[in-house]
Scaffold this active site. Structure first.
Site, mmCIF file in Angstrom:
data_model
loop_
_atom_site.group_PDB
_atom_site.id
_atom_site.type_symbol
_atom_site.label_atom_id
_atom_site.label_comp_id
_atom_site.label_asym_id
_atom_site.label_seq_id
_atom_site.Cartn_x
_atom_site.Cartn_y
_atom_site.Cartn_z
ATOM 1 N N ASP A 92 0.871 -1.179 0.000
ATOM 2 C CA ASP A 92 0.000 0.000 0.000
ATOM 3 C C ASP A 92 0.905 1.226 0.000
ATOM 4 O OD1 ASP A 92 -2.131 1.693 0.217
ATOM 5 O OD2 ASP A 92 -2.642 1.179 2.272
ATOM 6 N N PHE B 95 -9.982 -0.735 -0.436
ATOM 7 C CA PHE B 95 -9.715 -1.608 0.711
ATOM 8 C C PHE B 95 -10.255 -3.005 0.415
ATOM 9 C CE2 PHE B 95 -10.325 -3.475 4.899
ATOM 10 C CZ PHE B 95 -9.087 -3.208 5.460
ATOM 11 N N VAL B 96 -9.368 -3.988 0.484
ATOM 12 C CA VAL B 96 -9.764 -5.351 0.117
ATOM 13 C C VAL B 96 -9.624 -6.301 1.309
ATOM 14 C CG1 VAL B 96 -9.241 -5.079 -2.338
ATOM 15 C CG2 VAL B 96 -7.434 -5.860 -0.796
ATOM 16 N N ARG C 52 -10.411 -13.028 7.069
ATOM 17 C CA ARG C 52 -9.127 -13.558 6.606
ATOM 18 C C ARG C 52 -9.277 -14.895 5.898
ATOM 19 N NH1 ARG C 52 -5.043 -10.390 8.703
ATOM 20 N NH2 ARG C 52 -5.349 -9.643 10.814
HETATM 21 P P1 5GP Z 1 1.809 -0.358 3.782
HETATM 22 O O1 5GP Z 1 2.807 -0.441 4.892
HETATM 23 O O2 5GP Z 1 2.377 -0.725 2.423
HETATM 24 O O3 5GP Z 1 1.054 0.919 3.771
HETATM 25 O O4 5GP Z 1 0.686 -1.388 4.129
HETATM 26 C C1 5GP Z 1 0.922 -2.691 4.132
HETATM 27 C C2 5GP Z 1 0.055 -3.420 5.136
HETATM 28 O O5 5GP Z 1 -1.193 -2.774 5.394
HETATM 29 C C3 5GP Z 1 -0.257 -4.734 4.520
HETATM 30 O O6 5GP Z 1 0.678 -5.682 4.949
HETATM 31 C C4 5GP Z 1 -1.653 -5.028 5.021
HETATM 32 O O7 5GP Z 1 -1.561 -5.753 6.210
HETATM 33 C C5 5GP Z 1 -2.270 -3.688 5.302
HETATM 34 N N1 5GP Z 1 -3.166 -3.263 4.189
HETATM 35 C C6 5GP Z 1 -2.896 -2.365 3.226
HETATM 36 N N2 5GP Z 1 -3.925 -2.226 2.365
HETATM 37 C C7 5GP Z 1 -4.866 -3.096 2.809
HETATM 38 C C8 5GP Z 1 -6.183 -3.449 2.326
HETATM 39 O O8 5GP Z 1 -6.714 -2.973 1.323
HETATM 40 N N3 5GP Z 1 -6.846 -4.407 3.050
HETATM 41 C C9 5GP Z 1 -6.328 -4.990 4.171
HETATM 42 N N4 5GP Z 1 -7.084 -5.894 4.788
HETATM 43 N N5 5GP Z 1 -5.100 -4.677 4.646
HETATM 44 C C10 5GP Z 1 -4.376 -3.750 3.959
#
Ligand code: 5GP
Ligand code: MG
Length: 185
Positions: free
Chosen positions: A105, A155-156, A168
């Site tokens: 993300d 958001f997924v 999950r």
């Molecule tokens: P980042 O550090 O890249 O912003 O986010 C990574 C973490 O955020 C991922 O490992 C995941 O756990 C959570 N995350 C990011 N986007 C989503 C999403 O759309 N859905 C869910 N369930 N978790 C997300």
């Protein structure tokens, strides 16, 4: 019965079959890329639980796996601060590590994990994410060597990804509707 319940949660983005085929292909590519030397899979819990388990079964039998617990989301919002990385350790001196995460993300999780692995002495760090959101990221964010699917910035849930601990176990990946997230939060 199970399918009926699953189909009631948000809109379908990636089906079980599509995910399975892609994970198989990733396993073949990764196994070939590292065929000359040993590497260790580092799965990030909780989100990459199912992806890491399925990927592991597509890799050579001697593949080692370890897990770290890292968290940065509250509900549908990233806090921007991955918790837990600094406390993690392990035997990484001189090792090639393939970090496995569910979704890229903002990139702050992969950045923090890579930094920590370098502190612990890893000599090479690659990243494999099942999903990558199409969105801008800070310069210096690690670019995963392997990406399962590029997806829209929504958001997924499912296949390891949760909403406040739920969903999950879904076999597919689904886009949670705005209203659903708010109603249940
Ligand atoms: P980042 O550090 O890249 O912003 O986010 C990574 C973490 O955020 C991922 O490992 C995941 O756990 C959570 N995350 C990011 N986007 C989503 C999403 O759309 N859905 C869910 N369930 N978790 C997300
Ligand atoms: Mg995660």
């Amino acid at each position: 019965m199970r399918e009926k319940r699953e189909s009631e949660i948000g809109g379908l983005l990636l089906s079980e079959d599509v995910i399975r085929e892609r994970v198989r292909a990733l396993g073949t590519e990764i196994g070939t890329a590292y065929s000359a030397g040993s590497f260790v899979l580092l799965g990030l819990l909780n989100g990459s639980l199912l992806f890491t388990a399925d990927l592991l079964r597509e890799l050579p039998p001697e593949t080692e796996v370890v897990f770290w617990r890292v968290k940065s989301y509250r509900g549908t919002v990233s806090t921007g601060i991955p918790e837990g990385v600094e406390a993690e350790g392990g035997e990484f001196i001189g090792r090639t590590v393939l970090v496995v995460d569910d979704i890229l993300d903002s990139g702050c999780t992969l950045s923090a994990v890579e930094r920590r692995l370098r502190e612990l002495g890893a000599c090479a760090v690659d990243h494999c994410v099942l999903l990558s959101k199409q969105r801008p990221r800070l310069p210096g964010t690690p670019l995963p060597r392997w990406i399962g699917f590029e997806i829209p910035d929504r958001f997924v849930v499912g296949y390891g990804l949760d909403y406040n601990g739920r969903y999950r176990g879904l076999r597919s990946i689904r886009v949670l509707a705005e209203g659903e997230a708010i109603r249940e939060g």
